[in-house]
Design an enzyme around this catalytic site. Structure first.
Site, short mmCIF file in Angstrom:
data_model
loop_
_atom_site.label_atom_id
_atom_site.label_comp_id
_atom_site.label_asym_id
_atom_site.label_seq_id
_atom_site.Cartn_x
_atom_site.Cartn_y
_atom_site.Cartn_z
N SER A 238 33.73 31.11 40.37
CA SER A 238 33.57 32.39 41.05
C SER A 238 34.41 33.44 40.35
O SER A 238 35.12 33.14 39.39
CB SER A 238 34.01 32.26 42.51
OG SER A 238 35.41 32.15 42.55
N LYS A 239 34.34 34.64 40.86
CA LYS A 239 35.09 35.77 40.29
C LYS A 239 36.58 35.43 40.13
O LYS A 239 37.21 35.82 39.18
CB LYS A 239 34.98 36.98 41.22
CG LYS A 239 33.69 37.74 41.03
CD LYS A 239 33.97 39.24 41.13
CE LYS A 239 32.78 40.04 40.65
NZ LYS A 239 31.79 40.22 41.69
N ARG A 240 37.06 34.73 41.11
CA ARG A 240 38.46 34.33 41.13
C ARG A 240 38.88 33.61 39.84
O ARG A 240 40.03 33.66 39.42
CB ARG A 240 38.58 33.40 42.33
CG ARG A 240 39.89 32.97 42.81
CD ARG A 240 39.71 32.49 44.27
NE ARG A 240 38.67 31.47 44.40
CZ ARG A 240 38.87 30.18 44.15
NH1 ARG A 240 40.03 29.76 43.74
NH2 ARG A 240 37.88 29.31 44.30
N HIS A 241 37.95 32.89 39.23
CA HIS A 241 38.27 32.16 38.00
C HIS A 241 38.05 33.01 36.77
O HIS A 241 38.07 32.51 35.66
CB HIS A 241 37.37 30.91 37.89
CG HIS A 241 37.50 29.97 39.03
ND1 HIS A 241 36.49 29.75 39.93
CD2 HIS A 241 38.52 29.18 39.42
CE1 HIS A 241 36.89 28.87 40.83
NE2 HIS A 241 38.11 28.51 40.54
N GLY A 242 37.80 34.28 36.98
CA GLY A 242 37.53 35.14 35.82
C GLY A 242 36.08 35.04 35.40
O GLY A 242 35.72 35.43 34.30
#
Ligand code: GLU
Length: 486
Positions: free
Chosen positions: A249-253
């Site tokens: 997800s976005k959280r992982h870049g």
């Protein structure tokens, strides 16, 4: 063999409901690789039938990302929104043949049904109310003016199975499928209908898509059967997980793919990296050119288990690709990042010759092109901003003053301002001053660059030039003196 090679037709079929992210593009890449390996056709189809979720600009972004990565398509882009008549025709045909039916249930009814199912802890799904309407009831509802949807008549029992080229035999219980919608009341088809109609009409031979679509496939298989069409071969690609093994997800870049371009990743590094998210040549090879990947790509080497996205690995790979660029190419690519990110006080246009001199000093160190402005800023700005304490990191005040004065005296008289001549006067000076070279050069480095970590000192001073260096040494001396006076 030759025959099946010639008939490979695959498609990338994104929905423009958001900007393409890493997972979407990995799907595109695998389709492209499969097509190119098999001398097949790579088709681009934009599945834009979910009108409420369309995102402005998303289609352009998809096309740009594919172009940036060099994933050229042979047909399309086709737009499903321009093919509505075709889907409607197929839906009508299915209704005609009593393989599908009109459903008049209001959103309110569906909602209370859903609530009821939740309360009873039943699996959600349409209760098939309209499947059983009599001719009279139907006529009555029609008269009420409700616009119906078209639903598929899923079988009540039995199993639907298919062979997945990656996952093997897949079997679904039909009892878990409800009568899903084919045509919505706004006249647009659902994903299921449009997707299979187009795969059929576009003669798609292989459907390579993300794992998340696996649960839609039995519906598709049933539709193919109902229509008497031969389904394509299916291959569901492994999920991509973040390093914490949660879905990427976005959280992982895992941001939109254009952000990777903006952050200075090279398309060739991206292609190599993405190809290894779920595919491998063997258990060890990391670096493969696009041609090599095309040559070796096969679904046999696509893994069944999820791939893990590792940002550090991407950075490392990109760094290796950056170091492999010619000076000319690195400079050309770096220039746009310098133009974009150097402080506004630095006059544009930048001097290409000057950049050519700087690039060899940092090419080894940059992991992304976006780091270049930061790594080289001191070559461009007039005035360095740094704290005087940085000069005093490893040396005491009076000693530093003495060292800078001695350096200035030597350098002001220096005939040739080049790295070798600079080294020839400064190295012996360390001895004369009775300073360790590391300490002495560290002081000079801060004075001329404003930082403790910078490219090799003498080359840096060479590129910066006499005037700038002397002036910066004087400024450093002033800074130290005013500190000591206090
Ligand atoms: N439109 C679907 C998507 O956004 C296509 C899935 C498929 O390939 O069937 O991914």
């Amino acid at each position: 063999m030759a025959k099946s090679k010639a008939t490979v037709r695959v498609r990338f079929a994104p929905s423009p409901t958001g900007y393409p992210h890493l997972g979407n593009i990995r799907t595109a890449l695998f389709n492209w690789l499969f097509a190119r390996h098999n001398d097949g056709t790579f088709i681009l189809r934009i599945e834009d039938t979910d009108v409420a979720r369309l995102v402005e600009g998303a289609t352009d972004m998809i096309l740009d990302s594919l172009r940036w990565l060099g994933l050229d398509w042979d047909e399309g882009p086709y737009f499903q929104s321009q093919r509505l008549e075709i889907y409607r025709g197929v839906a009508d045909q299915l209704v005609e043949e009593e393989l599908a039916y009109l459903c008049y249930c209001s959103p309110q009814r569906l909602e209370s049904m859903r609530q009821e199912q939740m309360k009873r802890k039943q699996p959600p799904g349409y209760d098939r109310h309209c499947r059983h309407l009599t001719r009279e009831q139907r006529a009555e509802t029609e008269a009420s003016g409700v616009t119906p949807v078209v639903r598929f008549k899923s079988p009540f029992e039995g199993q639907t199975s298919f062979h997945d080229l990656i996952r093997g035999e897949i079997v679904f219980e039909n009892s878990t499928l409800d009568d899903f919608v084919l045509l919505k009341s706004d006249g647009y088809p659902t994903y299921h209908l449009a997707n299979i109609v187009d795969d059929h009409l576009m003669e798609i031979s292989h459907v390579l898509r993300a794992d998340e679509w696996l649960s839609s496939t039995p519906r598709h298989v049933l539709l193919y059967q109902a229509l008497g069409w031969q389904p394509p071969q299916f291959a569901h690609l492994p999920m991509i997980l973040g390093p914490d093994r949660a879905k990427l997800s976005k959280r992982h870049g895992a941001t939109a793919i254009d952000e990777y371009r903006d952050q200075g990743y090279l398309p060739q590094a991206m292609v190599n990296f993405l190809a290894l998210l779920g595919w491998s040549l063997d258990d060890k090879t990391e670096f493969l050119s696009r041609q090599e990947i095309v040559k070796h790509f096969s679904l046999d080497r696509v893994s069944k288990t999820a791939a893990v996205f590792n940002r550090d690995k991407l950075d490392w790979m990109n760094g290796v690709y950056l170091r492999g660029l010619s000076l000319e190419e690195f400079s050309q690519r770096a220039i746009s990042f310098l133009e974009r990110d150097l402080p506004s006080e630095v006059e544009r246009l930048l001097d290409a010759n000057y950049i050519h001199q700087i690039v060899p000093l940092i090419q080894e160190r940059a992991k992304t092109l976006a780091e270049v402005p930061q790594l080289t800023e001191f070559f461009f700005v007039e005035k360095l901003e740094y704290d005087v304490d940085l000069l005093l990191g490893r040396i005491e005040g009076a000693e530093a003053v003495g060292a800078l004065q001695a350096s200035l005296a030597k350098l002001e008289g220096l005939q040739n301002w080049d790295a070798a001549s600079l080294e020839a006067v400064l190295r012996p000076l360390a001895d004369e001053l009775n300073l360790k070279t590391g300490v002495f050069f560290g002081l000079l480095r801060v004075a001329v660059t404003g930082r403790t970590a910078a490219p090799p000192l003498f080359q840096t001073m060479d590129v910066l030039g006499r005037e700038r260096c002397l002036q910066r040494l004087r400024v450093a001396l002033d800074k130290l003196c005013s500190r000591l006076d206090r």
